[in-house]
Design a protein around this motif. Sequence first.
Motif: not given
Length: 235
Positions: A76, A103-108
Motif C-alpha cells: 500500500k 487487489y488493494l485498490r478501489k479506483d475502478k
Amino acid sequence: MLLEVKDLSVHYGVIQALKGVSLQVEEGEIVSLIGANGAGKTTLLQTISGLLKKSGGDILFMGKSLNKANAKHIVKAGITQVPEGRHIFPEMSVYENLLMGAYLRKDKDGIKKDLEMVYQRFPRLKDRLSQDASTLSGGEQQMLAMGRALMARPKILLLDEPSMGLAPILVKEIFSIIKDINAQGTTILLVEQNAKMALSIADRAYVMETGNIVMCGSGEELAHSEEIQKAYLGG
C-alpha cells in the motif's frame, strides 16, 4: 531518499543471512544488486517487502520506518516485488492475474487506465487475456509478473532475477522493458545474476557476498572494476 536500508540483519534460525546490510535507493534510480547464489540478495528483497522478519536494523521508506508494517501495508505504501520464479497464479487467466496486482485498490477508472498501460507495454499479454497463465512461455510469464506488479502503482519495483531461465533475446527485451518502466517514473531495485546486463542499466550498484555489501559504485564503475570483471563478468 526513497528507500534506505540501515544495518539490516536477518537470521534463519542460527544462520545469519544478512550481516548489517546498508544501502540506499534514490527516487528515479535503477539500483542493481549483484552477487553469487546464496549471497543474501533475495533475503534482502523479501525483508524489504515484509515477507521475512529482520533481527536488527531498520528499513526507511520515504523517511518512515517500516518496522511495524506488514506486507500488505508495504504494498500500500508503494513497494511491490516481482519474485524470483515469477509466481504467477497458473490456474487463473492472464486478465485475472493482472487484476490481482490491483487487489488493494478501489479506483475502478484508475485500474482500467492502468490495464491499458500494461497492454501497451506488453502487447503479447493483451492477445492472451483469457488464456490460463500456465500456458504462457517463460518470457510471457515474466512479463505477466511485471505487469501484475505495475497494477499496484508502485513507487519502487523490486525485481528478483527477472532474466532467470530466459533465452538471450528475451533477456534483452526484459531489460529494455525495465529501462522503459524506469523512464516512465518508477524507481527500480534489481537483483540479477546476469551481472553484465544489471550493471549496464544501473545508475548505481551494490555487490553482495555472504550477507555483506562488499562494494558499491556507479554501474559503469563496477562494470569496469577488475575485481568485478574477474568475479562476475568472466573477465
